[in-house]
Scaffold this motif. Structure first.
Motif, PDB file in Angstrom:
ATOM      1  N   THR A   3       7.708  -5.332  20.811  1.00  0.00           N
ATOM      2  CA  THR A   3       6.300  -5.648  20.970  1.00  0.00           C
ATOM      3  C   THR A   3       5.529  -4.472  20.423  1.00  0.00           C
ATOM      4  O   THR A   3       5.637  -3.370  20.949  1.00  0.00           O
ATOM      5  N   PRO A  50      11.091  -3.489  24.990  1.00  0.00           N
ATOM      6  CA  PRO A  50      10.934  -3.450  26.449  1.00  0.00           C
ATOM      7  C   PRO A  50      12.229  -3.221  27.217  1.00  0.00           C
ATOM      8  O   PRO A  50      12.236  -2.497  28.215  1.00  0.00           O
ATOM      9  N   GLN A  69      12.150  -4.033  33.932  1.00  0.00           N
ATOM     10  CA  GLN A  69      11.857  -4.963  32.835  1.00  0.00           C
ATOM     11  C   GLN A  69      10.780  -5.952  33.240  1.00  0.00           C
ATOM     12  O   GLN A  69       9.868  -6.234  32.458  1.00  0.00           O
ATOM     13  N   CYS A  70      10.869  -6.482  34.449  1.00  0.00           N
ATOM     14  CA  CYS A  70       9.852  -7.419  34.941  1.00  0.00           C
ATOM     15  C   CYS A  70       8.482  -6.751  34.946  1.00  0.00           C
ATOM     16  O   CYS A  70       7.491  -7.358  34.536  1.00  0.00           O
ATOM     17  N   HIS A  73       7.228  -6.340  31.283  1.00  0.00           N
ATOM     18  CA  HIS A  73       6.786  -7.615  30.701  1.00  0.00           C
ATOM     19  C   HIS A  73       5.460  -8.074  31.305  1.00  0.00           C
ATOM     20  O   HIS A  73       4.593  -8.578  30.585  1.00  0.00           O
TER      21      HIS A  73
END
Length: 84
Positions: A3, A50, A69-70, A73
């Protein structure tokens, strides 16, 4: 999946440790606390991956990479929505 930030976005870590993001395209400014600053720097070091950024942060904090990670994101989704 990488990203990448909007090319019109500038980022600066302030002397107080807070990250300041500014979009020249929208004129919006956002300050991130220590958590957001940590995520931004880890994303930058990981080539905007990420999962790699989450692994780096998880090692530093001694936590599960999946939970980081959650968070990453969700943080990225917040900025995507704000940029629309």
């Amino acid at each position: 999946m990488a990203t990448r930030p909007d090319p019109e976005l500038t980022a600066q870590v302030r002397p107080d440790g807070y990250l300041e993001l500014f979009s020249r395209r929208t004129g919006k400014r956002h300050r991130c606390g220590p958590r957001g600053t940590t995520m931004w720097l880890a994303l930058q070091r990981s080539g905007w991956q990420p999962e790699s950024a989450a692994d780096e942060i998880a090692v530093q904090l001694g936590v599960d990479p999946a939970s980081v990670q959650c968070d990453i994101h969700a943080w990225l989704a917040h900025f995507r929505e704000a940029g629309d």
